[in-house]
Structures are given as C-alpha cells and as structure tokens.
Design a protein around this motif. Sequence first.
Motif, PDB file in Angstrom:
ATOM      1  N   LEU A 129      44.699  53.274  35.659  1.00 26.74           N
ATOM      2  CA  LEU A 129      43.587  52.393  35.295  1.00 26.74           C
ATOM      3  C   LEU A 129      43.431  51.285  36.323  1.00 26.74           C
ATOM      4  CD1 LEU A 129      41.377  51.288  33.479  1.00 26.74           C
ATOM      5  CD2 LEU A 129      43.152  50.190  32.086  1.00 26.74           C
ATOM      6  N   VAL A 130      44.531  50.643  36.690  1.00 25.52           N
ATOM      7  CA  VAL A 130      44.474  49.555  37.670  1.00 25.52           C
ATOM      8  C   VAL A 130      43.901  50.073  38.992  1.00 25.52           C
ATOM      9  CG1 VAL A 130      45.826  47.856  38.953  1.00 25.52           C
ATOM     10  CG2 VAL A 130      46.407  48.384  36.569  1.00 25.52           C
ATOM     11  N   ARG A 131      44.348  51.261  39.414  1.00 28.16           N
ATOM     12  CA  ARG A 131      43.870  51.816  40.679  1.00 28.16           C
ATOM     13  C   ARG A 131      42.405  52.235  40.589  1.00 28.16           C
ATOM     14  NH1 ARG A 131      48.985  55.324  40.484  1.00 28.16           N
ATOM     15  NH2 ARG A 131      50.612  53.895  41.238  1.00 28.16           N
ATOM     16  N   LEU A 132      42.004  52.801  39.444  1.00 32.63           N
ATOM     17  CA  LEU A 132      40.607  53.206  39.280  1.00 32.63           C
ATOM     18  C   LEU A 132      39.673  51.996  39.294  1.00 32.63           C
ATOM     19  CD1 LEU A 132      40.797  56.030  36.573  1.00 32.63           C
ATOM     20  CD2 LEU A 132      40.368  56.291  39.024  1.00 32.63           C
ATOM     21  N   ILE A 133      40.118  50.891  38.707  1.00 30.04           N
ATOM     22  CA  ILE A 133      39.313  49.669  38.754  1.00 30.04           C
ATOM     23  C   ILE A 133      39.122  49.237  40.198  1.00 30.04           C
ATOM     24  CG2 ILE A 133      39.295  47.208  38.189  1.00 30.04           C
ATOM     25  CD1 ILE A 133      40.740  47.938  35.568  1.00 30.04           C
ATOM     26  N   ALA A 134      40.209  49.278  40.981  1.00 28.96           N
ATOM     27  CA  ALA A 134      40.118  48.903  42.398  1.00 28.96           C
ATOM     28  C   ALA A 134      39.181  49.838  43.150  1.00 28.96           C
ATOM     29  CB  ALA A 134      41.506  48.920  43.031  1.00 28.96           C
ATOM     30  N   VAL A 135      39.296  51.140  42.892  1.00 33.32           N
ATOM     31  CA  VAL A 135      38.422  52.122  43.553  1.00 33.32           C
ATOM     32  C   VAL A 135      36.968  51.860  43.187  1.00 33.32           C
ATOM     33  CG1 VAL A 135      37.777  54.572  43.620  1.00 33.32           C
ATOM     34  CG2 VAL A 135      40.183  53.914  43.759  1.00 33.32           C
ATOM     35  N   ALA A 136      36.720  51.599  41.902  1.00 36.12           N
ATOM     36  CA  ALA A 136      35.347  51.350  41.452  1.00 36.12           C
ATOM     37  C   ALA A 136      34.747  50.140  42.145  1.00 36.12           C
ATOM     38  CB  ALA A 136      35.324  51.156  39.934  1.00 36.12           C
ATOM     39  N   LEU A 137      35.510  49.054  42.213  1.00 35.70           N
ATOM     40  CA  LEU A 137      34.988  47.817  42.801  1.00 35.70           C
ATOM     41  C   LEU A 137      34.828  47.922  44.318  1.00 35.70           C
ATOM     42  CD1 LEU A 137      37.058  45.259  40.703  1.00 35.70           C
ATOM     43  CD2 LEU A 137      34.622  45.763  40.465  1.00 35.70           C
ATOM     44  N   LEU A 138      35.713  48.667  44.971  1.00 37.30           N
ATOM     45  CA  LEU A 138      35.677  48.753  46.431  1.00 37.30           C
ATOM     46  C   LEU A 138      34.743  49.842  46.947  1.00 37.30           C
ATOM     47  CD1 LEU A 138      39.487  48.321  47.210  1.00 37.30           C
ATOM     48  CD2 LEU A 138      37.674  46.659  47.642  1.00 37.30           C
ATOM     49  N   GLU A 139      34.658  50.965  46.230  1.00 42.19           N
ATOM     50  CA  GLU A 139      33.907  52.099  46.755  1.00 42.19           C
ATOM     51  C   GLU A 139      32.560  52.331  46.081  1.00 42.19           C
ATOM     52  OE1 GLU A 139      35.894  55.748  47.909  1.00 42.19           O
ATOM     53  OE2 GLU A 139      37.814  54.915  47.290  1.00 42.19           O
ATOM     54  N   LEU A 140      32.464  52.043  44.788  1.00 38.44           N
ATOM     55  CA  LEU A 140      31.233  52.383  44.062  1.00 38.44           C
ATOM     56  C   LEU A 140      30.387  51.171  43.712  1.00 38.44           C
ATOM     57  CD1 LEU A 140      32.757  55.137  41.777  1.00 38.44           C
ATOM     58  CD2 LEU A 140      31.322  55.460  43.764  1.00 38.44           C
ATOM     59  N   ARG A 141      31.030  50.049  43.474  1.00 35.73           N
ATOM     60  CA  ARG A 141      30.362  48.769  43.210  1.00 35.73           C
ATOM     61  C   ARG A 141      29.328  48.905  42.108  1.00 35.73           C
ATOM     62  NH1 ARG A 141      29.919  46.366  49.410  1.00 35.73           N
ATOM     63  NH2 ARG A 141      32.155  46.610  49.845  1.00 35.73           N
ATOM     64  N   GLY A 142      28.046  48.771  42.421  1.00 36.46           N
ATOM     65  CA  GLY A 142      26.970  48.849  41.447  1.00 36.46           C
ATOM     66  C   GLY A 142      27.373  48.804  39.992  1.00 36.46           C
ATOM     67  N   ARG A 143      27.682  49.966  39.447  1.00 36.25           N
ATOM     68  CA  ARG A 143      28.008  50.097  38.025  1.00 36.25           C
ATOM     69  C   ARG A 143      29.410  49.595  37.709  1.00 36.25           C
ATOM     70  NH1 ARG A 143      27.863  55.930  34.902  1.00 36.25           N
ATOM     71  NH2 ARG A 143      28.970  55.285  33.016  1.00 36.25           N
ATOM     72  N   ALA A 144      30.238  49.439  38.734  1.00 39.73           N
ATOM     73  CA  ALA A 144      31.643  49.077  38.518  1.00 39.73           C
ATOM     74  C   ALA A 144      31.782  47.745  37.791  1.00 39.73           C
ATOM     75  CB  ALA A 144      32.388  49.044  39.850  1.00 39.73           C
ATOM     76  N   GLU A 145      31.055  46.749  38.249  1.00 42.10           N
ATOM     77  CA  GLU A 145      31.179  45.419  37.649  1.00 42.10           C
ATOM     78  C   GLU A 145      30.782  45.449  36.186  1.00 42.10           C
ATOM     79  OE1 GLU A 145      29.507  40.862  38.278  1.00 42.10           O
ATOM     80  OE2 GLU A 145      29.273  42.328  39.891  1.00 42.10           O
ATOM     81  N   GLN A 146      29.706  46.171  35.867  1.00 43.62           N
ATOM     82  CA  GLN A 146      29.251  46.239  34.481  1.00 43.62           C
ATOM     83  C   GLN A 146      30.282  46.942  33.594  1.00 43.62           C
ATOM     84  OE1 GLN A 146      25.563  48.365  33.932  1.00 43.62           O
ATOM     85  NE2 GLN A 146      25.842  48.552  31.729  1.00 43.62           N
ATOM     86  N   THR A 147      30.825  48.064  34.093  1.00 41.22           N
ATOM     87  CA  THR A 147      31.808  48.814  33.317  1.00 41.22           C
ATOM     88  C   THR A 147      33.068  47.999  33.079  1.00 41.22           C
ATOM     89  OG1 THR A 147      30.976  50.911  34.222  1.00 41.22           O
ATOM     90  CG2 THR A 147      33.193  50.929  33.257  1.00 41.22           C
ATOM     91  N   CYS A 148      33.552  47.342  34.131  1.00 42.71           N
ATOM     92  CA  CYS A 148      34.755  46.519  33.988  1.00 42.71           C
ATOM     93  C   CYS A 148      34.502  45.333  33.069  1.00 42.71           C
ATOM     94  CB  CYS A 148      35.231  46.042  35.357  1.00 42.71           C
ATOM     95  SG  CYS A 148      35.856  47.371  36.418  1.00 42.71           S
ATOM     96  N   ARG A 149      33.313  44.752  33.176  1.00 42.83           N
ATOM     97  CA  ARG A 149      32.986  43.615  32.305  1.00 42.83           C
ATOM     98  C   ARG A 149      32.973  44.052  30.841  1.00 42.83           C
ATOM     99  NH1 ARG A 149      28.233  42.421  34.147  1.00 42.83           N
ATOM    100  NH2 ARG A 149      28.954  40.946  35.732  1.00 42.83           N
TER     101      ARG A 149
END
Length: 230
Positions: A129-149
């Motif tokens: 989970l911790v690594r997927l959050i990092a991948v989302a924020l670094l590589e995909l961005r856009g939807r990442a912030e909303q999903t993590c929020r």
Amino acid sequence: MRTGASGFVSTEFIHALPQSKGLLSMITPRGSEVQGRIVRAATALFARQGFRGTSTREIARLADVSEVTIFRYFEHKDDIFWCALESSFSAIQPRLNALSRSAHLESPEVMLPEIISVLVDIATFSPELVRLIAVALLELRGRAEQTCRENLTPLFAAITNYLSRNIENGKLRNLDPAIVTAAIALTVIAQPEISKLIEGDRLTPRGSREAISAYSSFWLDVLVPASVSP
C-alpha cells in the motif's frame, strides 16, 4: 449426451443442464476469483516495479491467466492499478475506522501509542500500500491525489482533530496539529530507512513492539507538557 468432434462434452450440452450453474463453476473459475488473482498479481508487481515498469503480460503470467482474460475485466492498465490501490486501502479500512471511532475517548498516554501502532502495522504488514501510494503520486498523479484523499483523509483528520482537542484542553503542547500529524506519520514510514544512514543508530525493527514503544515514548515526551505528565 451430446459430444463435440473431439469427444468431449459440448458446451451447448453443459449450458442446457438445469444444474449447469453449479457445474460451470467447477469447470471454469468464477469471475470474482479470476479478477482477485489479477488484482493480487498487479498489486505485487506495481509495488515492486512501478506502473510504467509493469506490463499486462507480466500481470497475466503471475496471475496464471491469459492477457486476453485481463482485458475482459479491465479496459486499460490504469484501471488495474486503481483497482489494486483501492483493494489495498480496503484491507486496512476496518482498523482505520476503529481508530477514528475511538480517537476522542482516550488520554494522550493511551491514544498516541494506539495511533502509532496502527501506522506501524500499515507500514509493516501492508508495505504494498505504501509503495502503491508512492507510485500513484509520482507516476500517475491526476487521480492519485483524489484517491489518497478519499481513503487517508478520514484517518489523518481524526488524528489531527484529536490533537487539536487535547491542545485546547492543555493536555498537549501548543503545536500545529496538522504538522504534528504529518511528522508522526513520517516518523513511522521514513525514519527506519533514514536511520540506516545515521552512524550509531540502533533503532529496533519497525514492526516490533519495541519500536512502537520507542516511537510512543518519543512523541509523548515531545507533546505532553511536563506539568501534566503522569
């Protein structure tokens, strides 16, 4: 009994049986089982290799399905990633909900160790989970912030609100509760790796009870004024 040219029972015959639903479930894996294997394989690969470094062919191989099967369940590789991230969040949701419900009931001496224990368990037992959050924020961005929020804000809001109430009633020092919340989270997630670079650091392994005790003692010393310490 109707058979195909090869002598095996024909698909048409199986579907014509009244009890065909049960029989089909024995012949072909249920959709949810196949999708679960795909998501688990994707979680492991995305966490280890990142989004761009992982191909759907690798996911199919690890899940023991064909690449065509993957695209019966997911339209794009992005969809697999977001499903993997949401699945990882859902695994820890009961613990987060329990912490949020109890966050207003306990004293800092009881609640801070519990908060740290939850964060340590997430970092230790859900490293993907911790690594997927990092991948989302670094590589995909856009939807990442909303999903993590959506998934993390309730936890961090509960911690921040708890700190705010105890700052107001004098049980904790007058510090910015949002900064303290972020600092506690980073203590758990980043400190074990950074400590390896510090000569003489001998912190016990992150997942151990000793580490939780060390973190808790540190933060209680930082946050609880001497006048109210037990």
